[in-house]
Design a protein around this motif. Structure first.
Motif, mmCIF file in Angstrom:
data_model
loop_
_atom_site.group_PDB
_atom_site.id
_atom_site.type_symbol
_atom_site.label_atom_id
_atom_site.label_comp_id
_atom_site.label_asym_id
_atom_site.label_seq_id
_atom_site.Cartn_x
_atom_site.Cartn_y
_atom_site.Cartn_z
ATOM 1 N N UNK A 28 1.066 -1.616 -0.065
ATOM 2 C CA UNK A 28 0.100 0.358 0.563
ATOM 3 C C UNK A 28 0.826 1.372 -0.157
ATOM 4 N N UNK A 29 -0.094 2.070 -0.006
ATOM 5 C CA UNK A 29 1.187 3.726 -0.301
ATOM 6 C C UNK A 29 0.606 4.627 1.306
ATOM 7 N N UNK A 30 1.800 4.974 1.651
ATOM 8 C CA UNK A 30 2.000 5.796 2.912
ATOM 9 C C UNK A 30 0.778 6.859 2.711
ATOM 10 N N UNK A 31 -0.214 7.468 3.905
ATOM 11 C CA UNK A 31 -0.939 8.534 3.972
ATOM 12 C C UNK A 31 -0.293 9.821 2.987
ATOM 13 N N UNK A 32 1.350 10.027 3.822
ATOM 14 C CA UNK A 32 1.947 11.088 4.010
ATOM 15 C C UNK A 32 2.327 11.069 1.829
ATOM 16 N N UNK A 33 2.389 9.655 1.839
ATOM 17 C CA UNK A 33 3.018 10.674 0.179
ATOM 18 C C UNK A 33 1.356 10.833 -0.688
ATOM 19 N N UNK A 34 0.031 10.509 -0.004
ATOM 20 C CA UNK A 34 -0.927 10.615 -0.896
ATOM 21 C C UNK A 34 -0.950 12.215 -0.562
ATOM 22 N N UNK A 35 -0.871 12.417 0.521
ATOM 23 C CA UNK A 35 -1.718 14.374 0.904
ATOM 24 C C UNK A 35 -0.785 15.133 0.152
ATOM 25 N N UNK A 36 1.046 14.800 -0.385
ATOM 26 C CA UNK A 36 2.006 14.841 -0.854
ATOM 27 C C UNK A 36 1.072 15.291 -2.364
ATOM 28 N N UNK A 37 1.651 14.034 -3.598
ATOM 29 C CA UNK A 37 0.770 13.524 -4.263
ATOM 30 C C UNK A 37 -0.866 14.613 -4.163
ATOM 31 N N UNK A 38 -0.932 15.663 -3.375
ATOM 32 C CA UNK A 38 -2.907 15.583 -4.593
ATOM 33 C C UNK A 38 -1.935 17.110 -3.445
ATOM 34 N N UNK A 39 -1.546 17.609 -3.052
ATOM 35 C CA UNK A 39 -1.256 19.040 -2.285
ATOM 36 C C UNK A 39 -1.972 19.832 -0.939
ATOM 37 N N UNK A 40 -2.492 18.801 -0.281
ATOM 38 C CA UNK A 40 -2.910 18.803 0.840
ATOM 39 C C UNK A 40 -2.798 17.894 2.256
ATOM 40 N N UNK A 41 -3.194 18.809 2.956
ATOM 41 C CA UNK A 41 -2.475 19.261 4.548
ATOM 42 C C UNK A 41 -2.703 17.104 4.696
ATOM 43 N N UNK A 42 -1.754 16.204 5.512
ATOM 44 C CA UNK A 42 -2.242 15.283 6.128
ATOM 45 C C UNK A 42 -3.413 15.360 7.100
ATOM 46 N N UNK A 43 -4.249 16.090 7.557
ATOM 47 C CA UNK A 43 -5.671 15.619 8.080
ATOM 48 C C UNK A 43 -6.546 15.874 7.107
ATOM 49 N N UNK A 44 -6.345 16.556 6.119
ATOM 50 C CA UNK A 44 -7.617 16.737 4.954
ATOM 51 C C UNK A 44 -7.320 15.343 4.216
#
Length: 107
Positions: free
Chosen positions: A41-57
């Motif tokens: 699976x993919x780390x949540x923080x990398x998904x946030x980074x790819x989308x350009x949003x905060x980790x809570x979002x």
């Protein structure tokens, strides 16, 4: 599965983008070093980074996708890894297609 939760999960451009990214983790997250993005699976923080949003979002988006059954979240140490559940997504899309196409659907 609660179809209203699934429909709500699909009613967001960002959640659709997450599902698209997770459809090809080897292409979008090849730099992930902590675990194989395809197998684990993919780390949540990398998904946030790819989308350009905060980790809570991104966490809120991922939680709704998880509630809908469209992804699984696996924890390892302090990280959470997300993986798309293709069978659940296909089943929902088949159901939705039947509902839209059916003349006998209840409104």
């Amino acid at each position: 599965m609660d179809r209203s939760v699934q429909t709500r999960a699909m009613a967001s451009d960002q959640r659709i983008a997450i599902l698209r990214l997770l459809a090809a983790p080897e292409r979008h997250f090849s730099g992930q070093w902590s675990a194989d993005p395809v197998d684990f699976g993919v780390c949540m923080s990398l998904i946030a980074e790819k989308l350009g949003v905060s980790q809570p979002t991104v966490s809120r988006h991922l939680d709704l996708l998880k509630q809908a059954g469209f992804l699984t979240v696996r924890r390892q140490q302090k990280w959470a890894y997300c993986k798309r559940d293709q069978a659940a997504i296909r089943e929902y899309l088949d159901w939705l297609g039947d509902q839209v196409a059916s003349e006998t659907s209840t409104v």
